[in-house]
Design a protein around this motif. Structure first.
Motif, mmCIF file in Angstrom:
data_model
loop_
_atom_site.group_PDB
_atom_site.id
_atom_site.type_symbol
_atom_site.label_atom_id
_atom_site.label_comp_id
_atom_site.label_asym_id
_atom_site.label_seq_id
_atom_site.Cartn_x
_atom_site.Cartn_y
_atom_site.Cartn_z
ATOM 1 N N VAL A 158 53.636 25.785 58.040
ATOM 2 C CA VAL A 158 52.228 26.132 57.812
ATOM 3 C C VAL A 158 51.313 25.111 58.483
ATOM 4 N N SER A 159 51.674 23.849 58.435
ATOM 5 C CA SER A 159 50.879 22.815 59.109
ATOM 6 C C SER A 159 50.862 23.040 60.616
ATOM 7 N N PHE A 160 52.021 23.372 61.189
ATOM 8 C CA PHE A 160 52.100 23.656 62.621
ATOM 9 C C PHE A 160 51.205 24.840 62.977
ATOM 10 N N ALA A 161 51.274 25.891 62.167
ATOM 11 C CA ALA A 161 50.450 27.076 62.426
ATOM 12 C C ALA A 161 48.965 26.732 62.361
ATOM 13 N N ARG A 162 48.594 25.939 61.384
ATOM 14 C CA ARG A 162 47.188 25.545 61.248
ATOM 15 C C ARG A 162 46.733 24.735 62.454
ATOM 16 N N GLU A 163 47.548 23.776 62.875
ATOM 17 C CA GLU A 163 47.197 22.914 64.006
ATOM 18 C C GLU A 163 47.069 23.689 65.312
ATOM 19 N N HIS A 164 47.822 24.785 65.435
ATOM 20 C CA HIS A 164 47.829 25.571 66.667
ATOM 21 C C HIS A 164 47.088 26.898 66.530
ATOM 22 N N ASP A 165 46.307 27.038 65.460
ATOM 23 C CA ASP A 165 45.469 28.218 65.217
ATOM 24 C C ASP A 165 46.278 29.520 65.299
ATOM 25 N N LEU A 166 47.448 29.524 64.643
ATOM 26 C CA LEU A 166 48.310 30.705 64.609
ATOM 27 C C LEU A 166 48.178 31.411 63.270
ATOM 28 N N ARG A 167 48.219 32.723 63.302
ATOM 29 C CA ARG A 167 48.266 33.501 62.073
ATOM 30 C C ARG A 167 49.675 33.406 61.502
ATOM 31 N N VAL A 168 49.783 33.522 60.191
ATOM 32 C CA VAL A 168 51.072 33.395 59.514
ATOM 33 C C VAL A 168 51.370 34.648 58.709
ATOM 34 N N SER A 169 52.587 35.120 58.820
ATOM 35 C CA SER A 169 53.061 36.172 57.924
ATOM 36 C C SER A 169 54.375 35.693 57.336
ATOM 37 N N VAL A 170 54.667 36.136 56.121
ATOM 38 C CA VAL A 170 55.844 35.681 55.403
ATOM 39 C C VAL A 170 56.734 36.879 55.102
ATOM 40 N N ARG A 171 57.971 36.753 55.453
ATOM 41 C CA ARG A 171 58.945 37.783 55.091
ATOM 42 C C ARG A 171 59.671 37.284 53.865
ATOM 43 N N HIS B 152 55.159 44.552 68.375
ATOM 44 C CA HIS B 152 54.483 43.296 68.032
ATOM 45 C C HIS B 152 55.169 42.164 68.784
ATOM 46 N N ARG B 153 54.389 41.224 69.260
ATOM 47 C CA ARG B 153 54.912 40.035 69.921
ATOM 48 C C ARG B 153 54.597 38.832 69.050
ATOM 49 N N LEU B 154 55.633 38.156 68.608
ATOM 50 C CA LEU B 154 55.455 36.984 67.758
ATOM 51 C C LEU B 154 55.389 35.725 68.601
ATOM 52 N N ALA B 155 54.636 34.758 68.150
ATOM 53 C CA ALA B 155 54.576 33.479 68.847
ATOM 54 C C ALA B 155 55.835 32.668 68.549
ATOM 55 N N LEU B 156 56.302 32.713 67.299
ATOM 56 C CA LEU B 156 57.514 31.993 66.918
ATOM 57 C C LEU B 156 57.985 32.481 65.557
ATOM 58 N N ILE B 157 59.210 32.126 65.227
ATOM 59 C CA ILE B 157 59.785 32.403 63.916
ATOM 60 C C ILE B 157 60.292 31.081 63.363
ATOM 61 N N ALA B 158 59.872 30.745 62.153
ATOM 62 C CA ALA B 158 60.341 29.526 61.481
ATOM 63 C C ALA B 158 61.322 29.945 60.387
#
Length: 54
Positions: free
Chosen positions: A26-39, A8-14
């Motif tokens: 979450v706001s950044f992900a929404r603005e940049h149309d990124l999917r979010v997963s939570v560990r 898997h290639r991630l766009a970023l880790i927060a």
């Protein structure tokens, strides 16, 4: 993200340290149309805990 069993290639880790960080991530992900997963603690060796490109 490194796991020798999946590719898997991630766009970023927060790395959030509080509620404000989570809101910002979450706001950044929404603005940049990124999917979010939570560990939330544990790992998932099969790769189901992370989304591709999110």
């Amino acid at each position: 993200m490194w796991n020798g069993l999946i590719d898997h290639r991630l766009a970023l880790i927060a790395r959030c340290s509080g509620a404000a960080d989570v809101v910002g991530a979450v706001s950044f992900a929404r603005e940049h149309d990124l999917r979010v997963s939570v560990r939330g603690g544990g790992h998932n060796i099969a790769g189901n805990a992370v989304c591709i490109g999110g």
